[in-house]
Design an enzyme around this catalytic site. Structure first.
Site, short mmCIF file in Angstrom:
data_model
loop_
_atom_site.label_atom_id
_atom_site.label_comp_id
_atom_site.label_asym_id
_atom_site.label_seq_id
_atom_site.Cartn_x
_atom_site.Cartn_y
_atom_site.Cartn_z
N SER A 1 0.85 -1.20 0.00
CA SER A 1 0.00 0.00 0.00
C SER A 1 0.88 1.24 0.00
O SER A 1 2.01 1.22 0.52
CB SER A 1 -0.90 0.01 1.24
OG SER A 1 -1.51 1.28 1.42
N TYR B 1 -1.89 -0.31 10.42
CA TYR B 1 -2.07 -0.77 9.04
C TYR B 1 -0.85 -0.42 8.20
O TYR B 1 -0.29 -1.27 7.49
CB TYR B 1 -3.33 -0.17 8.42
CG TYR B 1 -3.47 -0.45 6.95
CD1 TYR B 1 -3.84 -1.72 6.51
CD2 TYR B 1 -3.22 0.53 5.99
CE1 TYR B 1 -3.96 -2.00 5.15
CE2 TYR B 1 -3.34 0.26 4.64
CZ TYR B 1 -3.71 -1.00 4.22
OH TYR B 1 -3.83 -1.27 2.87
#
Length: 253
Positions: A148, A161
């Site tokens: 990501s 995250y």
């Protein structure tokens, strides 16, 4: 774009029940790849496999939970029994559960670590020897990890995250030093704002609203956009490794 060189290959795709995993499975199968579909939701996998086969492709639905070693072991046996050796692995399974660190949501932290980091490692352990053997025989072998942009860019309340995705990005980088000399390509893909089910897992109404606002403002990517990048990357000549790709909506800084 034509991805004719993909025909005849065998792929394992985790997180195949939805989002980037599902889109990647559909696209690879459409170009002649046998796809083993790994995810927890049996019904979704069965439906996807049926759709792929109705379109002329080959698909094997395999119910598996990447957070459970015994489940992954059983999945490996099914894949090998049906398809034999694998030459393309896409680690697309992931969860995104943002909240302030001060909330102390250890349940969410553990789930993200188990899926985004340990889950990816379990899949690597399961299929890396396949990739090495294929490459040793002169074939094309690919490992694709879906990280990501959060691995590099800090977003408030996405600390854990982002940390799991930074770990996956580093893992990809390090694996290239081990697998590259053995002709196994390792690609790390870092999408920006992408329309998948990840946002639906957020239990913080304020953060969910912020994410919705970002989609309105930035015109996020689709899962198909990421699938297209994966197909392009894995269809290059075997001596070419597109090692790192960041894909963002044009409006995302």
């Amino acid at each position: 774009m034509s991805y004719a060189t993909l025909a005849g290959r065998t792929a394992v795709i985790t997180g195949a029940a939805s989002g980037m995993g599902e889109a990647t499975a559909r696209l690879l199968a459409a170009h002649g790849v046998r796809v083993a579909l790994l995810a927890r939701r049996t019904e979704r996998l069965t439906e996807l496999a049926a759709a792929i086969e109705a379109a002329g492709g080959q698909a094997l639905p395999v119910t598996a939970d990447v957070t459970d070693q015994s489940s992954v072991d059983a999945a490996v046996e099914r894949v090998h029994a049906a398809y034999g050796r694998v030459d393309l692995v896409v680690n697309a399974a992931g969860v995104m559960l943002p909240n302030p660190v001060t909330d102390g949501r250890t349940d969410e932290w553990q789930r993200m670590l188990d899926t985004n980091v340990s889950g990816a490692l379990r899949v690597l352990r399961a299929f890396t020897l396949d990739l090495i053997a294929v490459a040793a025989d002169g074939g094309t072998a690919d490992l694709v990890n879906i990280s990501s942009i959060g691995a590099h860019i800090a977003f408030p309340h996405y600390a854990v995250y982002g940390a799991t995705k930074a770990a996956l990005t580093y893992l990809s980088q390090s694996l290239r030093t081990e697998l590259g000399p053995r002709d196994v390509r390792v690609t790390n893909i870092e999408p920006g704002l992408t329309d998948t089910e990840l946002g639906g897992h957020i239990d913080n109404a304020e953060l969910a609203g912020q994410l919705d606002g970002m989609f309105d403002a930035l015109q996020g990517l689709s899962a198909d956009d990421i699938a297209d990048l994966i197909a392009y990357t894995t269809s290059r000549a075997r001596h070419v490794n597109l090692r790192q790709a960041i894909m963002l909506p044009t409006r995302q800084a």
